[in-house]
Each structure stands twice: as C-alpha cells, then as structure tokens.
Design a protein around this motif. Structure first.
Motif, short mmCIF file in Angstrom:
data_model
loop_
_atom_site.label_atom_id
_atom_site.label_comp_id
_atom_site.label_asym_id
_atom_site.label_seq_id
_atom_site.Cartn_x
_atom_site.Cartn_y
_atom_site.Cartn_z
N LEU A 135 -4.37 -3.92 2.93
CA LEU A 135 -5.21 -2.77 3.27
C LEU A 135 -5.51 -2.74 4.76
CD1 LEU A 135 -7.76 -2.74 0.30
CD2 LEU A 135 -6.03 -0.99 0.80
N MET A 136 -5.76 -3.90 5.34
CA MET A 136 -6.06 -3.97 6.77
C MET A 136 -4.86 -3.57 7.62
SD MET A 136 -8.46 -7.37 6.85
CE MET A 136 -8.42 -7.52 8.62
N TYR A 137 -3.65 -3.93 7.17
CA TYR A 137 -2.44 -3.56 7.91
C TYR A 137 -2.19 -2.07 7.86
CZ TYR A 137 -1.14 -8.52 8.08
OH TYR A 137 -1.11 -9.86 8.29
N ASP A 138 -2.68 -1.41 6.80
CA ASP A 138 -2.58 0.04 6.65
C ASP A 138 -1.14 0.55 6.71
OD1 ASP A 138 -3.76 2.45 6.10
OD2 ASP A 138 -4.11 2.96 8.21
N GLU A 139 -0.20 -0.22 6.16
CA GLU A 139 1.20 0.19 6.15
C GLU A 139 1.65 0.67 4.77
OE1 GLU A 139 3.37 -3.20 7.56
OE2 GLU A 139 2.65 -2.95 9.61
N LEU A 140 0.93 0.26 3.72
CA LEU A 140 1.30 0.61 2.36
C LEU A 140 0.18 1.41 1.71
CD1 LEU A 140 2.64 -2.88 1.11
CD2 LEU A 140 4.00 -0.95 1.94
N SER A 141 0.57 2.31 0.81
CA SER A 141 -0.43 3.03 0.02
C SER A 141 -0.97 2.09 -1.05
CB SER A 141 0.20 4.25 -0.64
OG SER A 141 1.11 3.83 -1.65
N LEU A 142 -2.07 2.46 -1.66
CA LEU A 142 -2.65 1.66 -2.73
C LEU A 142 -1.67 1.55 -3.90
CD1 LEU A 142 -5.21 0.07 -2.94
CD2 LEU A 142 -6.31 2.02 -4.00
N SER A 143 -0.91 2.61 -4.15
CA SER A 143 0.11 2.57 -5.21
C SER A 143 1.18 1.53 -4.89
CB SER A 143 0.78 3.93 -5.38
OG SER A 143 -0.14 4.87 -5.83
N GLU A 144 1.63 1.50 -3.65
CA GLU A 144 2.65 0.53 -3.24
C GLU A 144 2.12 -0.91 -3.32
OE1 GLU A 144 5.30 3.07 -0.03
OE2 GLU A 144 3.27 2.44 0.54
N ILE A 145 0.86 -1.08 -2.94
CA ILE A 145 0.24 -2.41 -3.02
C ILE A 145 0.14 -2.84 -4.48
CG2 ILE A 145 -1.89 -3.71 -2.65
CD1 ILE A 145 -2.31 -1.99 -0.09
N ALA A 146 -0.30 -1.92 -5.35
CA ALA A 146 -0.40 -2.22 -6.78
C ALA A 146 0.96 -2.63 -7.33
CB ALA A 146 -0.96 -1.02 -7.53
N TYR A 147 2.00 -1.92 -6.97
CA TYR A 147 3.34 -2.23 -7.44
C TYR A 147 3.80 -3.60 -6.91
CZ TYR A 147 8.35 -2.08 -8.16
OH TYR A 147 9.63 -2.40 -8.53
N GLN A 148 3.60 -3.83 -5.62
CA GLN A 148 4.04 -5.08 -5.00
C GLN A 148 3.37 -6.30 -5.63
OE1 GLN A 148 4.00 -5.09 -0.69
NE2 GLN A 148 3.81 -7.30 -0.60
N LEU A 149 2.09 -6.17 -6.00
CA LEU A 149 1.35 -7.29 -6.56
C LEU A 149 1.32 -7.27 -8.10
CD1 LEU A 149 -1.53 -7.52 -3.96
CD2 LEU A 149 0.50 -8.95 -4.16
N ASN A 150 2.19 -6.43 -8.67
CA ASN A 150 2.40 -6.37 -10.12
C ASN A 150 1.15 -5.98 -10.92
OD1 ASN A 150 4.23 -6.49 -12.28
ND2 ASN A 150 3.46 -8.48 -12.90
N TYR A 151 0.39 -5.04 -10.39
CA TYR A 151 -0.71 -4.46 -11.16
C TYR A 151 -0.14 -3.34 -12.02
CZ TYR A 151 -4.37 -6.99 -8.73
OH TYR A 151 -5.20 -7.97 -8.26
N SER A 152 -0.67 -3.16 -13.21
CA SER A 152 -0.15 -2.13 -14.11
C SER A 152 -0.43 -0.72 -13.59
CB SER A 152 -0.73 -2.30 -15.51
OG SER A 152 -2.15 -2.25 -15.46
N SER A 153 -1.49 -0.60 -12.77
CA SER A 153 -1.85 0.71 -12.22
C SER A 153 -2.78 0.52 -11.03
CB SER A 153 -2.56 1.56 -13.28
OG SER A 153 -3.80 0.97 -13.61
N VAL A 154 -2.96 1.60 -10.28
CA VAL A 154 -3.91 1.59 -9.17
C VAL A 154 -5.32 1.39 -9.72
CG1 VAL A 154 -4.93 2.97 -7.32
CG2 VAL A 154 -2.45 2.98 -7.65
N ALA A 155 -5.59 1.98 -10.88
CA ALA A 155 -6.91 1.84 -11.49
C ALA A 155 -7.20 0.37 -11.83
CB ALA A 155 -7.00 2.70 -12.75
N HIS A 156 -6.20 -0.35 -12.33
CA HIS A 156 -6.37 -1.77 -12.65
C HIS A 156 -6.64 -2.57 -11.38
CE1 HIS A 156 -4.56 -5.80 -14.07
NE2 HIS A 156 -5.81 -5.74 -14.47
#
Length: 186
Positions: A135-156
């Motif tokens: 989040l601090m780097y501000d290069e990825l969206s929350l959706s991309e971060i969720a995907y990269q860290l294997n969260y089932s969804s942005v809500a999770h």
C-alpha cells in the motif's frame, strides 16, 4: 559448523552478520537467513565475542533445538511472504512440514506453546505487514494485492487488515507517515 541466529530475516541482516563473522576472524562458508556456516569451530572466546556483537546489533544466537525450530518456522514464513515473487497460493501446513521435515501438528503445538500465538496468526500478521508495504509503494491496486497474497477477495483482505490494524486499507494508505512494524518484531 552451523550457528543459528534469531532475527536474521533479510539480505541486509545476512550482510551484517557476515561482516561480524569476518571481523572476528570466523571464516563463514555461507550465511543464510537464520544461520551461518563456519569453516572451523570457534573458540569459546570467539563465541562469547560473537554473542555480544550480535546482541548489540539486535540478533541472538539460538542454542536449543526447539528455539531453532521456532525460528526456522518464522524464517520460512517471512521468506514465503516477503521474498518470493510468486503468488501465495500454497497450503501453509504442507509447506512448513515439507521444508522443516516435521509433522505440522508438532510444529503448530510447539509454536503456540512458545510464542503464545498460532502459526496461522503469525502468517496472517506477516501477510498484513506485506499489505502495508505494498500500500505504501502505491504501485498495485487493492485487487492486485489481494490476488498476489492469495486472498479470496478484496473484502476478505480488508476485513483481515481491519481486524489486525484497526484501520481499513484505504484509511491506512491515506495516513501521513503510516507506520509499519519491523518484521523481526512481529
């Protein structure tokens, strides 16, 4: 000879420890996260000096087998989350069992007993710390971060983030001087 070192969790840590070893004329064959392989067995005086120097730098030599195993669990999780370039689509229990050659229930019970939290809680805490970094780097969206860290969804991701930090990811991102926690203090 191998020496196990607590709080040695990044490349910079490895460089610092290697320099300390060289300063004490302890010729390291290899320095890895959490461990240093020496060509020769150090004298008692060298070990005492090493212990003091490392403690002054925030490291600690680990002597007993259970502490070594707990440190190895932490190191494997840190490497998995903070140093891998692949997605985290992995079964943590199989991963740790395979890497550490112990039954997961033994690892889990030992970790909980000694650390006061579960391996899963430690894993989640490390993931949230990685979310803060991204989040601090501000290069990825929350959706991309969720995907990269294997969260089932942005809500999770958002729910877990708020549970751990007390803040939403968006609020955290907009904070001035947002605070991250050093990996070794988690």
């Amino acid at each position: 000879m191998v020496i196990y070192i607590k709080n040695m969790v990044c490349s910079r840590c490895k460089m610092v420890v290697e320099q300390v070893l060289l300063d004490l004329n302890l010729q390291p064959e290899q320095v890895l996260l959490g461990e240093a392989y020496l060509k020769e067995i150090p004298t008692k005086e060298q070990m005492n000096a090493l212990k003091v120097k490392l403690e002054n730098l925030g490291f600690e030599i680990i002597d007993d087998k259970k502490s070594k195993l707990i440190d190895a669990i932490k190191t494997q999780i840190i490497v998995l989350i903070h140093h891998q370039k692949e997605d985290l689509n992995i079964n943590l229990s199989y991963f740790l069992s395979g890497q550490l050659k112990h039954d997961y229930s033994y690892l889990s019970n030992l970790f909980s007993e000694k650390e006061g939290i579960t391996i899963e809680k430690y894993f989640i805490t490390q993931k949230i710390e990685k979310v803060k970094e991204l989040l601090m780097y501000d290069e990825l969206s929350l959706s991309e971060i969720a995907y990269q860290l294997n969260y089932s969804s942005v809500a999770h991701l958002s729910s877990q983030f708020k549970k751990i930090t007390g803040l939403t990811p968006s609020f955290f991102k907009n904070l001035k001087g947002n605070k991250r926690t050093e990996i070794e203090k988690l």
